[in-house]
Design a protein around this motif. Structure first.
Motif, PDB file in Angstrom:
ATOM      1  N   LEU A   1      -3.978 178.264  61.089  1.00  0.00           N
ATOM      2  CA  LEU A   1      -3.819 177.392  62.252  1.00  0.00           C
ATOM      3  C   LEU A   1      -2.774 176.313  61.968  1.00  0.00           C
TER       4      LEU A   1
ATOM      5  N   GLN B   1       0.397 171.458  64.224  1.00  0.00           N
ATOM      6  CA  GLN B   1       0.906 171.057  65.532  1.00  0.00           C
ATOM      7  C   GLN B   1       0.064 171.636  66.662  1.00  0.00           C
ATOM      8  N   ASP B   2      -0.417 172.881  66.481  1.00  0.00           N
ATOM      9  CA  ASP B   2      -1.277 173.484  67.498  1.00  0.00           C
ATOM     10  C   ASP B   2      -2.572 172.691  67.649  1.00  0.00           C
TER      11      ASP B   2
ATOM     12  N   ASN C   1      -1.818 169.478  69.477  1.00  0.00           N
ATOM     13  CA  ASN C   1      -1.599 169.700  70.912  1.00  0.00           C
ATOM     14  C   ASN C   1      -2.927 169.899  71.647  1.00  0.00           C
TER      15      ASN C   1
ATOM     16  N   LEU D   1      -6.830 177.257  72.627  1.00  0.00           N
ATOM     17  CA  LEU D   1      -5.506 177.758  72.272  1.00  0.00           C
ATOM     18  C   LEU D   1      -5.398 179.216  72.710  1.00  0.00           C
TER      19      LEU D   1
ATOM     20  N   THR E   1      -2.135 182.511  73.435  1.00  0.00           N
ATOM     21  CA  THR E   1      -0.725 182.908  73.439  1.00  0.00           C
ATOM     22  C   THR E   1      -0.492 183.947  74.527  1.00  0.00           C
TER      23      THR E   1
ATOM     24  N   GLN F   1      -7.384 182.373  71.383  1.00  0.00           N
ATOM     25  CA  GLN F   1      -7.494 182.034  69.968  1.00  0.00           C
ATOM     26  C   GLN F   1      -8.609 180.995  69.816  1.00  0.00           C
TER      27      GLN F   1
ATOM     28  N   GLY G   1      -0.603 178.286  72.081  1.00  0.00           N
ATOM     29  CA  GLY G   1      -0.676 178.259  70.632  1.00  0.00           C
ATOM     30  C   GLY G   1       0.428 179.092  69.995  1.00  0.00           C
ATOM     31  N   SER G   2       0.365 179.184  68.692  1.00  0.00           N
ATOM     32  CA  SER G   2       1.367 179.906  67.917  1.00  0.00           C
ATOM     33  C   SER G   2       0.850 181.279  67.514  1.00  0.00           C
TER      34      SER G   2
ATOM     35  N   ASN H   1      -1.239 181.770  64.237  1.00  0.00           N
ATOM     36  CA  ASN H   1      -2.676 181.498  64.164  1.00  0.00           C
ATOM     37  C   ASN H   1      -3.462 182.813  64.294  1.00  0.00           C
TER      38      ASN H   1
END
Length: 234
Positions: A112, A115-116, A119, A135, A137, A164, A207-208, A211
Motif C-alpha cells: 500500500l 500517498q494512497d 488520499n 481505494l 482502481t 482494494q 488507488g495505485s 497496492n
C-alpha cells in the motif's frame, strides 16, 4: 477528525495461493507479508490497530510489527465478514465510539503506497451522503464473460473498478451493516458490498496498481519487486 482505528484481517487460509502455510506468513526480505502490511498503516492519523487472526494461529504472536501505536489481537470467524465483525466488536470494547472510523486492510496487501493512504484519510472529513470510502482502481483490461471455457461476450469496462483496501467506515454504521448481513444470511466479499445491499453510498478514492493483494504464487515476484527486497518464500 474522529479517531481512526485500523483493522487488519489475517484470519484467512488463502486457498487460491496453494500453500499449507497461510499466505500472510509468506516471508519476503526476512519479514512476513503480514508484517509488511501492518507497517503500511504506521500513520500519524491512525490511533491503534486490531489484528484479527484464526483461532489456531500460533504465528502472529511471535512476529515483530513496525507500528508505533497499540496493537490488539482477537480471533476471527469462518468468513471474512465475520472476522471483520469480530474486529469491530473488539475495537468497540476498547472504547471506540460509534462515530470513530474503522480502517480495514487486508493482511495480504503489503505494498500500500503511503500517498494512497493519505488520499483516503483526507476525504473522510468531506464525506456528506457517503457512509465511507474505499481505494479502487479503474479496470484496464478487456473483460470476457466465460461459460464452460468459452467466451460468451465482452463486458463493457466503462465505470468498472477493482476494489482494494483499505476501506473506511464509521464504526457504528459498519457494525450495524455486519449485523444485518448476519441476520439475513447474506454473503459479502468486502465491506463496501454490504453497504451497497443496504442502498448506502460509498466514495471511491483512486488507488495505485501497486497496492496488489497476494492471491496466487506468481504475485510473490511482483510483491518482491515492489518492496525492493530479496525473494525468500517459506
Amino acid at each position: 477528525m474522529a479517531n481512526i482505528h485500523a483493522l487488519i484481517v489475517g484470519a484467512g487460509r488463502g486457498s487460491r495461493f496453494g500453500s499449507a502455510l497461510p499466505k500472510q506468513y509468506t516471508t519476503i526480505g526476512n519479514k512476513t507479508i503480514l508484517e509488511h502490511s501492518v507497517a503500511c498503516l504506521n500513520h500519524e492519523c491512525i490511533a491503534d490497530l486490531t489484528l484479527v487472526i484464526a483461532q489456531d494461529d500460533e504465528i502472529a504472536s511471535t512476529l515483530t510489527f513496525d507500528f508505533d501505536k497499540p496493537i490488539y489481537i482477537t480471533t476471527g470467524g469462518a468468513e471474512r465478514f465475520l472476522s471483520v465483525k469480530a474486529g469491530v466488536e473488539h475495537i468497540m470494547k476498547n472504547g471506540a465510539s460509534f462515530d470513530d472510523w474503522v480502517l480495514i486492510h487486508d493482511g495480504a496487501r503489503p505494498c500500500l503506497p503511503e500517498q494512497d493512504l493519505n488520499n483516503l484519510i483526507c476525504v473522510l472529513d468531506g464525506l456528506t451522503d457517503e457512509v465511507g470510502a474505499i481505494l479502487a482502481t479503474p479496470v484496464a483490461d478487456t473483460l470476457k464473460f466465460v461459460q464452460d471455457g468459452n467466451i460468451k461476450h465482452t463486458i463493457n469496462r466503462t465505470n468498472l473498478y477493482q476494489a482494494q483496501t483499505p476501506q473506511v467506515f464509521k464504526a457504528g454504521a459498519l457494525l450495524a451493516m455486519l449485523d444485518d448481513v448476519c441476520d439475513k444470511g447474506l454473503m459479502i466479499t468486502d465491506e463496501a458490498s454490504g453497504f451497497e445491499q443496504l442502498g448506502q453510498m460509498v466514495k471511491i478514492v483512486i488507488g495505485s496498481c501497486q497496492n496488489i493483494k497476494l492471491t496466487y504464487p506468481d504475485d510473490v515476484v511482483m510483491i518482491q519487486a515492489l518492496l525492493g527486497l530479496p525473494f525468500q518464500i517459506t
